[in-house]
Design an enzyme around this catalytic site. Structure first.
Site, PDB file in Angstrom:
ATOM      1  NE  ARG A  75      -1.131  83.353 102.101  1.00  0.00           N
ATOM      2  CZ  ARG A  75      -1.065  83.762 101.534  1.00  0.00           C
ATOM      3  NH1 ARG A  75       0.376  84.548 100.830  1.00  0.00           N
ATOM      4  NH2 ARG A  75      -2.008  83.260 100.146  1.00  0.00           N
ATOM      5  NE  ARG A 101       3.771  79.193  97.039  1.00  0.00           N
ATOM      6  CZ  ARG A 101       3.518  80.396  97.070  1.00  0.00           C
ATOM      7  NH1 ARG A 101       2.918  81.341  97.599  1.00  0.00           N
ATOM      8  NH2 ARG A 101       2.484  80.430  96.314  1.00  0.00           N
ATOM      9  CG  HIS A 170       7.227  85.470  99.349  1.00  0.00           C
ATOM     10  ND1 HIS A 170       6.582  85.816 100.620  1.00  0.00           N
ATOM     11  CD2 HIS A 170       6.692  85.556  98.689  1.00  0.00           C
ATOM     12  CE1 HIS A 170       5.113  86.722  99.978  1.00  0.00           C
ATOM     13  NE2 HIS A 170       5.949  87.124  98.474  1.00  0.00           N
ATOM     14  CG  ASP A 214       2.600  93.410  95.192  1.00  0.00           C
ATOM     15  OD1 ASP A 214       1.837  92.749  94.839  1.00  0.00           O
ATOM     16  OD2 ASP A 214       4.752  92.603  95.694  1.00  0.00           O
ATOM     17  CD  GLU A 273       8.355  88.657  98.576  1.00  0.00           C
ATOM     18  OE1 GLU A 273       7.681  89.881  98.995  1.00  0.00           O
ATOM     19  OE2 GLU A 273       8.423  88.199  97.548  1.00  0.00           O
TER      20      GLU A 273
END
Ligand code: TA6
Length: 301
Positions: A75, A101, A170, A214, A273
Site C-alpha cells: 500500500r 502487482r 498507481h 476518484d 497515476e
C-alpha cells in the site's frame, strides 16, 4: 518461489551503489544509493517504494499499515496495474488492478550510467496468468533513479492473438495535507467521476481535494504539477504514450475501510497515476510492443 537474496545480490550488486537485500516482510528489494538520489524497488510487484533526490525529502507515501506478503499489494509507492485497471469487467473474482502487482518479478539488470542507476525487472505470461487473462506477454519495468525518476513499462505481445490491455503506474505521492495542494495540467479536461457513477464531467482550473476524489481524466498527454504548500515543493509528472491520468484520494471513510491504509494516513497521500485505461486501453498485434513512460521531478515552491 523461494528467492536466494544472497545469490541474487552476488550477481547484480554494484558495490556502494546498489544492493539486493531483504526488505519489509523479508521481501527482496533493490536498494540504490547514488550521489544524486536514493531509491528502493521490490521484486514483489516491481514495486517502487522510495525515491529521494539528495537534499530532498521522500517523494512517495508508503502506509505504515501496509502488508508485505505474497498475494498482497504493497500500500503506497508505485503499484503496477496490468492488464486491467480497477475491477475486471467480466470477472468479479479477479484481483483488482490485475495480477502483476502481487507477483514476484525477475530481476533482469542493474545498470549505472554516471549518477543514474536503472533497475530492470521482467514478468511474463504463464499458466497462472492465463487463468485470468488468456494472452501471452512479456512486461518489462525499468526504473531509473537519478535527479529525476523515470519509469518505463514495456509491454510486448508474445502470443499469436491480438490483445487489448489497461495499465497504470498507481503512484502514491507524499503530501503535507491532502486538502492543501493543487494539481495543474488538467484544466478543461474531461474526466469520469467514479464517485458519481462514472459521470463524465469537465475539469475547470486546478484540481483540489475537498472530499473523496476518484477521477479518470480522458485523452490527456499533458504533464501535471502537484504544488504542495505544506511540504513547500512542486512534483512534476510528465508522461509519454499515456492518454489517461487518474487522481485518487480515498478521504476519511474509504481510508477507514482499507485496513492497510488506516484512518490516520489518508491526509498524507495523493495518487496521481499515469495510465491507459477504459476507452484508451492499448491494442497490440502479435509481436508488437508498447512503452508507457512516467518522469517525475522535484523542485522547491
Ligand atoms: O486508482 C484509484 C482506484 O481505482 C480507486 O478506485 C481505489 O480502488 C484505488 O484504486 C485503490 O485500489 P486498491 O485495489 O489498491 O485498494
Amino acid at each position: 518461489m523461494s528467492i536466494n537474496i544472497e545469490e541474487i545480490n552476488h550477481r547484480f550488486e554494484i558495490p556502494g551503489i546498489a544492493q539486493v537485500i531483504a526488505g519489509e516482510g523479508g521481501l527482496p528489494k533493490v536498494q540504490v544509493s547514488s550521489p544524486v538520489a536514493t531509491g528502493e524497488v521490490y521484486l514483489h510487484g516491481a514495486h517502487v517504494t522510495s525515491w529521494r533526490p539528495t537534499g530532498a525529502e521522500e517523494v512517495f507515501f508508503v502506509s505504515p499499515h501496509s502488508l508485505w506478503q505474497d498475494g498482497k499489494a504493497i500500500r503506497g509507492g508505485i503499484p503496477v496495474c496490468f492488464p486491467w485497471f480497477g475491477s475486471k469487467a467480466d470477472d468479479p473474482h479477479a484481483p483488482d488492478h490485475g495480477f502483476v502487482r502481487t507477483r514476484e518479478w525477475r530481476l533482469d539488470s542493474i545498470e549505472r550510467s554516471g549518477d543514474a542507476v536503472s533497475v530492470s525487472m521482467v514478468t511474463e505470461s504463464d499458466d497462472s496468468t492465463r487463468k485470468w487473462w488468456p494472452f501471452d506477454f512479456r512486461l518489462l519495468h525499468r526504473v531509473t533513479f537519478a535527479t529525476e525518476l523515470t519509469i518505463e513499462l514495456v509491454m510486448t505481445s508474445t502470443g499469436s492473438e491480438p490483445l487489448r490491455f489497461e495499465e497504470a503506474l498507481h503512484a502514491y505521492y507524499r503530501v503535507g495535507d491532502v486538502t492543501k495542494p493543487s494539481i495543474s495540467g488538467l484544466d478543461r479536461t474531461h474526466y469520469l467521476d467514479k464517485t458519481d457513477d462514472f459521470r463524465e464531467k469537465l475539469q475547470r482550473g486546478s484540481v483540489v481535494i475537498e472530499a473523496e476524489t476518484d477521477r479518470v481524466y480522458l485523452n490527456t498527454e499533458r504533464a501535471l504539477e502537484l504544488n504542495d504548500p505544506v511540504l513547500q515543493r512542486r512534483i512534476t509528472i510528465a508522461k509519454q504514450n499515456s492518454r489517461t491520468t487518474v487522481v485518487w484520494s480515498p478521504w476519511s471513510a474509504k481510508a477507514r475501510a482499507l485496513a492497510d491504509l488506516g484512518a490516520d494516513q489518508w491526509k498524507h497521500m495523493l495518487c496521481i497515476e499515469v495510465a491507459n485505461v477504459g476507452d484508451f486501453a492499448v491494442q497490440l498485434a502479435p509481436g508488437e510492443r508498447h512503452t508507457m513512460t512516467a518522469r517525475v521531478s522535484l523542485s522547491s515552491l
